[in-house]
Scaffold this motif. Structure first.
Motif, PDB file in Angstrom:
ATOM      1  N   GLY A 127      40.094  62.585 -39.273  1.00  0.00           N
ATOM      2  CA  GLY A 127      40.436  61.522 -39.914  1.00  0.00           C
ATOM      3  C   GLY A 127      39.161  60.457 -39.398  1.00  0.00           C
ATOM      4  N   THR A 168      48.550  60.668 -34.944  1.00  0.00           N
ATOM      5  CA  THR A 168      48.922  59.997 -36.413  1.00  0.00           C
ATOM      6  C   THR A 168      50.036  61.011 -37.142  1.00  0.00           C
ATOM      7  OG1 THR A 168      47.352  61.003 -37.845  1.00  0.00           O
ATOM      8  CG2 THR A 168      46.657  59.156 -37.026  1.00  0.00           C
ATOM      9  N   SER A 170      49.868  61.579 -40.061  1.00  0.00           N
ATOM     10  CA  SER A 170      48.931  62.378 -40.877  1.00  0.00           C
ATOM     11  C   SER A 170      48.464  63.846 -40.251  1.00  0.00           C
ATOM     12  CB  SER A 170      47.607  61.560 -41.315  1.00  0.00           C
ATOM     13  OG  SER A 170      46.882  62.233 -42.157  1.00  0.00           O
ATOM     14  N   GLU A 176      47.446  63.733 -45.541  1.00  0.00           N
ATOM     15  CA  GLU A 176      46.736  62.659 -45.590  1.00  0.00           C
ATOM     16  C   GLU A 176      47.551  61.293 -46.182  1.00  0.00           C
ATOM     17  OE1 GLU A 176      42.988  62.941 -47.679  1.00  0.00           O
ATOM     18  OE2 GLU A 176      42.312  64.663 -46.379  1.00  0.00           O
ATOM     19  N   GLU A 179      48.870  59.060 -43.545  1.00  0.00           N
ATOM     20  CA  GLU A 179      47.788  58.252 -42.720  1.00  0.00           C
ATOM     21  C   GLU A 179      48.497  56.949 -42.050  1.00  0.00           C
ATOM     22  OE1 GLU A 179      44.504  57.732 -40.501  1.00  0.00           O
ATOM     23  OE2 GLU A 179      45.161  59.588 -41.619  1.00  0.00           O
TER      24      GLU A 179
END
Length: 186
Positions: A127, A168, A170, A176, A179
């Motif tokens: 990310g 995270t 995510s 995603e 996130e």
């Protein structure tokens, strides 16, 4: 900000802005600061741990996150009261089975946590590739997995829940859409 290597009788020592001299654990490649008070943790003495610092090309990102973390107050953690309470509620059934009284407020929740003493500063491999500070904590209502608190750039809690090592949600769930989710709905 600059990082300095100093030769001494113990071998190479590393000076890191905001932390002073850190020592390297050769087995794991991690750097450890001397114990320093962390205002966000009520002044608790912590050894700040740096992961993959040697090979990082933007060490100043680490320095900024460390400065943010060390200048933050407990209000930073309290911004995550609502997701923390949801984490508790997901385990409340087992808590009550042990003849414990229900926890009714976020203030009470914090009394059932033991903040870790070795916050780990590392770069997220996916990310945004930002710097995150992860803290492994003891947690009365979920003793098996405890509580992992992760702060993005040392400024804001961006993830909490049972300790899984991810920075995270995510990354943890390969999704995603998570996130910016601190604690996902179950």
């Amino acid at each position: 900000m600059h990082t300095y290597y100093v030769m001494g009788t113990r071998g190479a020592a590393l000076e890191v802005p905001g932390l002073g001299e850190v020592t390297k654990d050769e087995q794991f490649g991690l750097y450890y600061s001397k114990p320093i008070p962390v205002p966000m943790f009520g002044g608790k003495q912590c050894r700040i741990v740096l992961e993959a610092y040697d090979e990082d090309e933007r060490k100043e990102d680490f320095h900024v996150a460390i400065a943010n973390f060390l200048s933050g107050s407990s209000a930073v953690l309290r911004e995550a009261d609502e997701p923390l309470f949801r984490y508790y509620k997901d385990f409340e059934e087992w808590w009550l089975e042990d003849d414990k009284q229900p926890i009714k407020s976020a203030n009470e929740l914090w009394q059932h946590l033991r903040l870790g003493s070795e916050p780990m500063v590392s770069r997220r491999p996916y990310g945004d590739k930002g710097i995150y500070i992860s803290v492994e904590c003891g947690c009365d209502w979920e003793q098996e997995h405890g509580l992992q608190l992760v702060l993005k750039n040392g400024l804001k809690v961006n993830k909490l829940g049972g300790y899984d090592g991810h920075l995270t949600n995510s990354d943890a769930f390969a999704d995603e859409d998570l996130e910016h989710v601190i604690y996902p709905e179950r």
